[in-house]
Design a protein around this motif. Structure first.
Motif, short mmCIF file in Angstrom:
data_model
loop_
_atom_site.label_atom_id
_atom_site.label_comp_id
_atom_site.label_asym_id
_atom_site.label_seq_id
_atom_site.Cartn_x
_atom_site.Cartn_y
_atom_site.Cartn_z
N VAL A 4 70.43 -22.86 77.63
CA VAL A 4 69.85 -23.56 76.48
C VAL A 4 69.94 -25.07 76.71
N GLU A 5 68.82 -25.78 76.48
CA GLU A 5 68.76 -27.20 76.70
C GLU A 5 68.66 -27.94 75.37
N LEU A 6 69.17 -29.16 75.33
CA LEU A 6 69.04 -29.98 74.12
C LEU A 6 67.57 -30.18 73.76
N ARG A 7 66.73 -30.27 74.77
CA ARG A 7 65.30 -30.44 74.52
C ARG A 7 64.75 -29.26 73.71
N GLN A 8 65.18 -28.06 74.06
CA GLN A 8 64.70 -26.88 73.33
C GLN A 8 65.23 -26.88 71.89
N LEU A 9 66.46 -27.35 71.71
CA LEU A 9 67.00 -27.42 70.34
C LEU A 9 66.24 -28.44 69.52
N ARG A 10 65.81 -29.54 70.14
CA ARG A 10 65.00 -30.52 69.41
C ARG A 10 63.66 -29.90 69.00
N TYR A 11 63.10 -29.09 69.88
CA TYR A 11 61.85 -28.41 69.54
C TYR A 11 62.05 -27.46 68.37
N PHE A 12 63.14 -26.69 68.41
CA PHE A 12 63.45 -25.75 67.33
C PHE A 12 63.60 -26.47 66.00
N VAL A 13 64.36 -27.57 65.99
CA VAL A 13 64.57 -28.31 64.75
C VAL A 13 63.26 -28.90 64.23
N ALA A 14 62.42 -29.41 65.13
CA ALA A 14 61.15 -29.99 64.70
C ALA A 14 60.26 -28.94 64.04
N VAL A 15 60.16 -27.75 64.65
CA VAL A 15 59.33 -26.69 64.06
C VAL A 15 59.92 -26.23 62.73
N ALA A 16 61.25 -26.13 62.69
CA ALA A 16 61.91 -25.69 61.45
C ALA A 16 61.68 -26.68 60.33
N GLU A 17 61.67 -27.97 60.63
CA GLU A 17 61.49 -28.98 59.59
C GLU A 17 60.02 -29.12 59.20
N GLU A 18 59.12 -28.89 60.13
CA GLU A 18 57.69 -29.02 59.82
C GLU A 18 57.09 -27.71 59.32
N ARG A 23 51.98 -29.48 63.67
CA ARG A 23 52.59 -30.75 63.25
C ARG A 23 53.81 -31.08 64.11
N ALA A 24 54.59 -30.07 64.46
CA ALA A 24 55.76 -30.31 65.31
C ALA A 24 55.34 -30.81 66.69
N ALA A 25 54.26 -30.24 67.24
CA ALA A 25 53.79 -30.67 68.55
C ALA A 25 53.36 -32.14 68.53
N LYS A 26 52.67 -32.55 67.46
CA LYS A 26 52.27 -33.95 67.33
C LYS A 26 53.50 -34.85 67.20
N ARG A 27 54.47 -34.43 66.43
CA ARG A 27 55.70 -35.21 66.25
C ARG A 27 56.45 -35.36 67.57
N LEU A 28 56.45 -34.30 68.38
CA LEU A 28 57.17 -34.32 69.65
C LEU A 28 56.34 -34.86 70.81
N LEU A 29 55.06 -35.10 70.56
CA LEU A 29 54.14 -35.62 71.57
C LEU A 29 54.02 -34.67 72.77
N ILE A 30 53.93 -33.37 72.47
CA ILE A 30 53.70 -32.39 73.53
C ILE A 30 52.56 -31.48 73.10
N ALA A 31 52.08 -30.68 74.04
CA ALA A 31 50.98 -29.76 73.74
C ALA A 31 51.50 -28.56 72.95
N GLY A 32 50.66 -28.04 72.03
CA GLY A 32 51.04 -26.90 71.21
C GLY A 32 51.45 -25.68 72.00
N PRO A 33 50.68 -25.28 73.03
CA PRO A 33 51.07 -24.10 73.81
C PRO A 33 52.42 -24.29 74.51
N SER A 34 52.69 -25.49 75.00
CA SER A 34 53.98 -25.74 75.65
C SER A 34 55.12 -25.59 74.66
N LEU A 35 54.92 -26.10 73.44
CA LEU A 35 55.95 -25.97 72.41
C LEU A 35 56.20 -24.50 72.10
N SER A 36 55.15 -23.72 71.95
CA SER A 36 55.30 -22.30 71.65
C SER A 36 56.05 -21.58 72.76
N GLN A 37 55.76 -21.91 74.00
CA GLN A 37 56.44 -21.27 75.13
C GLN A 37 57.93 -21.63 75.15
#
Length: 326
Positions: A4-18, A23-37
């Motif tokens: 488990v990486e801190l980066r993945q935890l940041r992704y989890f928190v962003a999706v949970a808050e949004e 919206r989480a992908a835009k906030r994190l400045l990454i592509a939606g499919p990458s975030l889902s993966q």
């Protein structure tokens, strides 16, 4: 959990808050499919489902709701750790030597990464480079050649450059060609070793006339006396003149080619201290490079061994004929 990486935890928190992958992908400045993966990978590594999702909505699964505050706490602790590390790095002393020039905003550039102590012993370039090599200094702003870097085991980045000018009587033309200037070489090789090496190559490359002196008259009133006695304009060295220009003399630009002197920031090649390496980055990250300083111009001259000179066919200019360093 080991994967488990801190980066993945940041992704989890962003999706949970949004509660929205878009919206989480835009906030994190990454592509939606990458975030889902990445979220799927995190769920696989944790062995739980974090979100209940369909095509229209995203909701926290029971395991996701239970783990969210712990993930947020971990991220806060990680941010605190980074802040503490930065403050520790900023409290370390980095010893910096120089010849006669430093960036005017040195403190503003470096205060966040280290306490830079500017050494009070102002020494010639070759001496400061040797002090970095033997560990007496961590960094130095000086003039070096590639052979100096190789011999001392040093690295260098460009920090600044001076375009040298000539000083002449008021009868001189507005511009002075390099081949028409006099270049002073001092008998005190302990003090003027770097300048003498630079000046000797300059005279060979441009046809400028060398004049050997024994009175230390490369700066100050003695320099102006040499100008008055010379029938030609005299090249000013990069060492700052402490005496003001007398009213009977004028400063003239040198052309054909334009003559440059570079200032390098040097450090030991094997350096591992974060405070030193961060200070190097802080001091050089806003330097625009040789092109912005005029060093890449076709009519610019540097000695051939300058670490910041262009290499290969076509380098150098005019009667200077080559790039390089002093």
């Amino acid at each position: 959990m080991a994967s488990v990486e801190l980066r993945q935890l940041r992704y989890f928190v962003a999706v949970a808050e949004e509660l929205s992958f878009g919206r989480a992908a835009k906030r994190l400045l990454i592509a939606g499919p990458s975030l889902s993966q990445q979220i799927k990978a995190l769920e696989r590594d944790l062995g739980v489902r974090l979100f209940d999702r369909d095509r229209r909505s995203v909701a926290l699964a029971p395991a996701g709701a239970a783990l969210l505050p712990y993930a947020q706490d971990l991220l806060e602790r990680a941010d605190d750790l980074r802040g503490r590390a930065a403050r520790i790095a900023g409290s370390e002393i980095v010893r910096l030597g120089y010849v006669n020039w430093l960036p005017p905003d040195l403190t503003a550039r470096t205060s966040a990464v280290a306490r830079v102590h500017v050494d009070t012993w102002v020494a010639p370039s070759h001496a400061q480079a040797a002090r970095v090599a033997d560990g007496s200094l961590d960094l130095a702003v000086c003039w070096v050649r590639r052979q100096d870097l190789a011999g001392h085991g040093l690295e260098a980045r460009l920090l600044g450059a001076d375009r040298l000018y000539a000083v002449a009587t008021r009868l001189a033309d507005q511009e002075v060609r390099a081949r028409d200037v006099v270049v002073l070489l001092d008998s005190d090789v302990t003090t003027w070793s770097s300048w003498n090496a630079y000046a000797e190559e300059l005279t060979r490359a441009t046809g400028a006339r060398a004049a050997h002196i024994t009175d230390g008259g490369l700066t100050g009133p003695a320099f102006y006396e040499h100008v008055r006695r010379s029938r030609r304009p005299v090249l000013n060295s990069p060492k700052t003149q402490t005496a003001p220009l007398p009213p009977d003399l004028v400063a003239r630009p040198v052309t054909d080619p334009k003559i440059y002197w570079t200032w390098s920031l040097v450090w030991r090649r094997e350096e591992t201290r974060e405070a030193v390496l961060r200070t190097v980055d802080a001091l050089t990250e806003h330097v625009d490079g040789p092109g912005a300083l005029g060093l890449d111009a076709p009519d610019a001259w540097l000695p051939e061994d300058d670490p910041h000179a262009r290499r290969g066919p076509g380098s150098g200019s005019g009667s200077g004929s080559g790039s390089g360093s002093g």
